[in-house]
Write a protein that holds these residues in place. Structure first.
Motif, PDB file in Angstrom:
ATOM      1  N   TYR A 164      46.929 -78.515  73.839  1.00  0.00           N
ATOM      2  CA  TYR A 164      46.836 -79.776  73.103  1.00  0.00           C
ATOM      3  C   TYR A 164      45.387 -80.149  72.803  1.00  0.00           C
ATOM      4  CZ  TYR A 164      51.787 -80.934  73.633  1.00  0.00           C
ATOM      5  OH  TYR A 164      53.157 -80.945  73.543  1.00  0.00           O
ATOM      6  N   ASP A 165      44.451 -79.802  73.690  1.00  0.00           N
ATOM      7  CA  ASP A 165      43.042 -80.133  73.473  1.00  0.00           C
ATOM      8  C   ASP A 165      42.390 -79.249  72.414  1.00  0.00           C
ATOM      9  OD1 ASP A 165      43.202 -82.110  75.368  1.00  0.00           O
ATOM     10  OD2 ASP A 165      42.359 -80.876  76.992  1.00  0.00           O
ATOM     11  N   THR A 169      58.414 -78.853  73.545  1.00  0.00           N
ATOM     12  CA  THR A 169      59.620 -78.796  74.375  1.00  0.00           C
ATOM     13  C   THR A 169      59.275 -78.538  75.836  1.00  0.00           C
ATOM     14  OG1 THR A 169      60.865 -77.950  72.486  1.00  0.00           O
ATOM     15  CG2 THR A 169      61.841 -77.645  74.659  1.00  0.00           C
ATOM     16  N   VAL A 170      58.357 -77.614  76.082  1.00  0.00           N
ATOM     17  CA  VAL A 170      57.950 -77.325  77.460  1.00  0.00           C
ATOM     18  C   VAL A 170      57.269 -78.543  78.077  1.00  0.00           C
ATOM     19  CG1 VAL A 170      56.412 -75.912  78.875  1.00  0.00           C
ATOM     20  CG2 VAL A 170      57.806 -74.838  77.121  1.00  0.00           C
ATOM     21  N   ALA A 171      56.401 -79.210  77.323  1.00  0.00           N
ATOM     22  CA  ALA A 171      55.716 -80.400  77.837  1.00  0.00           C
ATOM     23  C   ALA A 171      56.713 -81.508  78.142  1.00  0.00           C
ATOM     24  CB  ALA A 171      54.675 -80.877  76.834  1.00  0.00           C
ATOM     25  N   ALA A 172      57.703 -81.700  77.264  1.00  0.00           N
ATOM     26  CA  ALA A 172      58.710 -82.743  77.496  1.00  0.00           C
ATOM     27  C   ALA A 172      59.571 -82.418  78.713  1.00  0.00           C
ATOM     28  CB  ALA A 172      59.583 -82.904  76.255  1.00  0.00           C
ATOM     29  N   ALA A 173      59.909 -81.142  78.896  1.00  0.00           N
ATOM     30  CA  ALA A 173      60.723 -80.749  80.046  1.00  0.00           C
ATOM     31  C   ALA A 173      59.963 -80.965  81.350  1.00  0.00           C
ATOM     32  CB  ALA A 173      61.148 -79.293  79.912  1.00  0.00           C
ATOM     33  N   VAL A 182      55.942 -72.598  66.991  1.00  0.00           N
ATOM     34  CA  VAL A 182      55.115 -72.575  68.197  1.00  0.00           C
ATOM     35  C   VAL A 182      54.831 -74.004  68.656  1.00  0.00           C
ATOM     36  CG1 VAL A 182      52.843 -71.952  69.104  1.00  0.00           C
ATOM     37  CG2 VAL A 182      54.100 -70.329  67.718  1.00  0.00           C
ATOM     38  N   ASP A 183      54.551 -74.901  67.710  1.00  0.00           N
ATOM     39  CA  ASP A 183      54.314 -76.303  68.062  1.00  0.00           C
ATOM     40  C   ASP A 183      55.529 -76.915  68.753  1.00  0.00           C
ATOM     41  OD1 ASP A 183      51.758 -76.259  67.027  1.00  0.00           O
ATOM     42  OD2 ASP A 183      52.358 -77.063  65.078  1.00  0.00           O
ATOM     43  N   LYS A 205      48.122 -76.666  83.155  1.00  0.00           N
ATOM     44  CA  LYS A 205      46.770 -76.603  82.579  1.00  0.00           C
ATOM     45  C   LYS A 205      46.785 -75.932  81.211  1.00  0.00           C
ATOM     46  CE  LYS A 205      44.319 -76.418  86.959  1.00  0.00           C
ATOM     47  NZ  LYS A 205      43.491 -75.584  87.844  1.00  0.00           N
ATOM     48  N   ALA A 206      47.631 -74.916  81.056  1.00  0.00           N
ATOM     49  CA  ALA A 206      47.692 -74.207  79.781  1.00  0.00           C
ATOM     50  C   ALA A 206      48.181 -75.120  78.655  1.00  0.00           C
ATOM     51  CB  ALA A 206      48.606 -72.994  79.901  1.00  0.00           C
ATOM     52  N   ILE A 207      49.125 -75.994  78.961  1.00  0.00           N
ATOM     53  CA  ILE A 207      49.640 -76.900  77.927  1.00  0.00           C
ATOM     54  C   ILE A 207      48.600 -77.959  77.592  1.00  0.00           C
ATOM     55  CG2 ILE A 207      51.425 -78.598  77.412  1.00  0.00           C
ATOM     56  CD1 ILE A 207      53.340 -76.888  79.018  1.00  0.00           C
TER      57      ILE A 207
END
Length: 108
Positions: free
Chosen positions: A61-62, A41-45, A35-36, A55-57
């Motif tokens: 992370y928070d 991967t989504v954040a990097a893309a 999951v991490d 906002k969900a990402i």
């Protein structure tokens, strides 16, 4: 004709062991790490394409700890107010392989 076996005497006999096996713990850690990596991967893309971070990402992370930051107590048990010590094994939760249980109430 009637054999006094445990299922017949006491109804349904649950075959859930009271603790996770080392193999189940290994697979649980691997699921948390998977999951991490998906979130990373989504954040990097999004960053690579020049799009703003969702906002969900940001919230993930928070609020959510990574697998390496989690205590073993939080990896393998969940908070349950009905239990004696307010914790029960994660494998006692229905569909525990599909639900994220990373955050528990502080102090328990």
């Amino acid at each position: 004709m009637f054999k006094p076996t445990l299922p017949r005497l006491g109804g349904l006999l649950w075959k859930i062991p009271w603790r996770l096996s080392p193999r189940q713990k290994f697979r649980q850690r691997r699921r948390l790490r998977a999951v991490d990596t998906v979130v990373d991967t989504v954040a990097a893309a999004l960053e690579r394409n020049g799009m703003p971070m969702a906002k969900a990402i940001d919230r993930w992370y928070d609020e959510m700890p990574r697998e390496q930051e989690m205590l073993p107590k939080d990896k393998y048990t969940i908070y349950d107010r009905k239990e004696k010590k307010y914790r029960k094994g994660i494998h006692k939760l229905p569909k525990w392989t599909r639900v994220s249980q990373r955050v528990n109430p502080p102090g328990f």
